[in-house]
Scaffold this motif. Sequence first.
Motif, PDB file in Angstrom:
ATOM      1  N   ASP A   1       6.627  10.313  -5.960  1.00  0.00           N
ATOM      2  CA  ASP A   1       5.240  10.126  -5.523  1.00  0.00           C
ATOM      3  C   ASP A   1       4.929   8.679  -5.152  1.00  0.00           C
ATOM      4  O   ASP A   1       4.244   8.421  -4.154  1.00  0.00           O
ATOM      5  CB  ASP A   1       4.275  10.591  -6.619  1.00  0.00           C
ATOM      6  CG  ASP A   1       4.264  12.107  -6.767  1.00  0.00           C
ATOM      7  OD1 ASP A   1       4.770  12.781  -5.844  1.00  0.00           O
ATOM      8  OD2 ASP A   1       3.770  12.602  -7.784  1.00  0.00           O
ATOM      9  N   ILE A   2       5.429   7.735  -5.942  1.00  0.00           N
ATOM     10  CA  ILE A   2       5.120   6.331  -5.671  1.00  0.00           C
ATOM     11  C   ILE A   2       5.659   5.897  -4.317  1.00  0.00           C
ATOM     12  O   ILE A   2       5.060   5.082  -3.612  1.00  0.00           O
ATOM     13  CB  ILE A   2       5.665   5.420  -6.803  1.00  0.00           C
ATOM     14  CG1 ILE A   2       5.137   3.997  -6.618  1.00  0.00           C
ATOM     15  CG2 ILE A   2       7.191   5.443  -6.856  1.00  0.00           C
ATOM     16  CD1 ILE A   2       5.460   3.081  -7.777  1.00  0.00           C
ATOM     17  N   TRP A   3       6.804   6.487  -3.916  1.00  0.00           N
ATOM     18  CA  TRP A   3       7.380   6.156  -2.617  1.00  0.00           C
ATOM     19  C   TRP A   3       6.686   6.918  -1.496  1.00  0.00           C
ATOM     20  O   TRP A   3       6.422   6.355  -0.431  1.00  0.00           O
ATOM     21  CB  TRP A   3       8.880   6.468  -2.621  1.00  0.00           C
ATOM     22  CG  TRP A   3       9.668   5.411  -3.321  1.00  0.00           C
ATOM     23  CD1 TRP A   3      10.022   5.370  -4.643  1.00  0.00           C
ATOM     24  CD2 TRP A   3      10.149   4.199  -2.739  1.00  0.00           C
ATOM     25  NE1 TRP A   3      10.704   4.218  -4.914  1.00  0.00           N
ATOM     26  CE2 TRP A   3      10.810   3.479  -3.768  1.00  0.00           C
ATOM     27  CE3 TRP A   3      10.108   3.658  -1.466  1.00  0.00           C
ATOM     28  CZ2 TRP A   3      11.408   2.236  -3.547  1.00  0.00           C
ATOM     29  CZ3 TRP A   3      10.707   2.429  -1.233  1.00  0.00           C
ATOM     30  CH2 TRP A   3      11.350   1.732  -2.262  1.00  0.00           C
ATOM     31  N   GLU A   4       6.390   8.190  -1.722  1.00  0.00           N
ATOM     32  CA  GLU A   4       5.731   8.991  -0.681  1.00  0.00           C
ATOM     33  C   GLU A   4       4.381   8.388  -0.321  1.00  0.00           C
ATOM     34  O   GLU A   4       4.028   8.257   0.860  1.00  0.00           O
ATOM     35  CB  GLU A   4       5.563  10.426  -1.162  1.00  0.00           C
ATOM     36  CG  GLU A   4       5.294  11.425  -0.056  1.00  0.00           C
ATOM     37  CD  GLU A   4       6.472  11.626   0.873  1.00  0.00           C
ATOM     38  OE1 GLU A   4       6.328  11.225   2.062  1.00  0.00           O
ATOM     39  OE2 GLU A   4       7.511  12.143   0.443  1.00  0.00           O
ATOM     40  N   LEU A   5       3.622   8.014  -1.324  1.00  0.00           N
ATOM     41  CA  LEU A   5       2.303   7.418  -1.079  1.00  0.00           C
ATOM     42  C   LEU A   5       2.442   6.016  -0.504  1.00  0.00           C
ATOM     43  O   LEU A   5       1.730   5.629   0.427  1.00  0.00           O
ATOM     44  CB  LEU A   5       1.497   7.374  -2.382  1.00  0.00           C
ATOM     45  CG  LEU A   5       1.103   8.736  -2.965  1.00  0.00           C
ATOM     46  CD1 LEU A   5       0.504   8.559  -4.349  1.00  0.00           C
ATOM     47  CD2 LEU A   5       0.115   9.446  -2.036  1.00  0.00           C
ATOM     48  N   GLY A   6       3.384   5.241  -1.039  1.00  0.00           N
ATOM     49  CA  GLY A   6       3.542   3.863  -0.606  1.00  0.00           C
ATOM     50  C   GLY A   6       4.005   3.726   0.833  1.00  0.00           C
ATOM     51  O   GLY A   6       3.491   2.895   1.588  1.00  0.00           O
TER      52      GLY A   6
END
Length: 446
Positions: A279-284
Motif C-alpha cells: 500500500d505504501i508504494w501503491e499510494l506513493g
Amino acid sequence: MNQKTTILLQEQYDNLPYPQIPIEQSPEEYYDTLFIHDLTTPYYLSQQKIIDTKDKVILDAGCGSGWTSLFLAYANPGAKIIGIDLSPKSVEVAKTRLNHHGFTNSEFYTLSIEDIDKLNYRFDYINCDEVIYLLPDAEKVLKLFQSLLNEQGIIRVNFHSYYQRFNFFRLQKLFKNMGLMDSNPDDLEVELVKETFNSLNDSVAAKQLWKNKFASMAFPPQKQKQSILVNYLLQGDKGFTIPQVFEMLKSSHLSFLSMVMWRKWNIRDLFQNPDSLPDIWELGLGEVSQEEELSLYELLNPIHRLIDFWCVNDNIQSSINPVINWDKKDWETAKISLHPRLRYKKIKEDLLKAIRTKQSFLFNRYISFPAKGNIDIESDIASCLIILWEKDSVTLEELVKRWLIIQPNDLVSLQPKAMEVAYDELINVIVRLENFLYILVEKVGE
C-alpha cells in the motif's frame, strides 16, 4: 576542459581509438541499436509524430572511431552527420569508416566539445554517448548543447551512475594515488593493475570486483586492456545521481524526455507482483514525479552503468494523448506506420514465412529492449499488417477492409463480422504494438 585533462584523454584515445570495431563491419542487423539512434524514436516520444530525417543535421559529440556515427547515418536517411573528437587518430578512423560504407554527407573535426559553437551549425539531434561524464563541467556542456539545438531538437546524453560505479571510482582513486594515472596509462600501467589484483587475497573486496569483471579472462588481450583502461584507469571518470542530472537539466533549460532503455527503468518490475504493490508504494507512486520515481529506482536497484536519456528544450509544449484514450474520431483521421527500423527486407521475409507457415510473428526478436516478454501477433493479423511493410502509412479503414477479407466471419457464431467488431479488434492490436513503438500512430492535420 583543462589542458591536462584534454591532453591525457587525447593521448588515451590516440593510443586506442574507441571502440575497436573493424572498418568494414556493418551495423545493418543491430536492430536495437539502430532503433535507439533513429531520430524517429525520441521524436515520436516527444511529439507523437513521425519525422522525416532528410536534411536534418546530427552531431555526434565525442564520435571516437565513428562506430556510433555509422549507426546515426544508417538510421537517419538523408541526414547530415557531423562528428567531433579530441583524438586526431580517432577522427581519421571515423572518416574512413563512413566513407567505406558510402556515407558522403558527413564531416569530422578534431575539436573539443566545448568548442562546437565554432562549427556554426545548429542541430536537430545531438548524440553525446559515453563522453560527458569525463568532462570537468558537464552542466556547462549541457548549456552549450541547448544553445545550439533547434527548437524541436533532441539531445541524447548519458552519465555514469554514481551508485552503480561506486566501487570502480574507489579503485580509480587508489590507482591515481599509486601514480598510475599521472600520465596516459598504457601497457605498463595495465600490467600493474592486473598484478595488483592477482596478488590480493580472494577475501579482499577489490579482488571480488575484479573476479566478477574478469572471471575467465578469456577475451583477447587487446579487449582486456581496453576494459581495464575504461574501468580502472579512465581519466576524468565521475558518477552522477538522478537528482543531480535533473538539476543540471533544469539549469540548462532542458526537459527530461525519456530514458533510452525506458522499459528497464520501470520500478514496478522490481516487485514480485507488479500489479499489486504494498500500500505504501501503491499510494506513493501515484503522487511522485518522474524524477522521484527514477531516483527511487536507482536507490533500490543500481544496476545500470549509465543514466542514459533523451531531453528537449524546456519550452517545447507536448500535448500527447495516449492512443489507448483515443475516440472514434481520432482513429478516423489517424495515419498508421511501421517504425522505420522494422522496415528491412529480412524482417519482411520472416513475416511472410510466419504467414505462410501459420506461425506467430515475434516483434521483439528484432527490437527487444522496449518489450517485457514476447510481443507477438498471430499469422492472420500478420497478413493484415503486412501492408505496413509496403506503404509508408495507411489508415485504419484500409486495415479494416483487409481484416474483413482475411477474417470475414465471427469465429464463434460464423455470422459475418460487424464492421465495429473489426475496428475494435484492430485497434486493440495497434494499441498494444504502439506501446512498444513497433507501430507509430499519428493524427493527420495536427
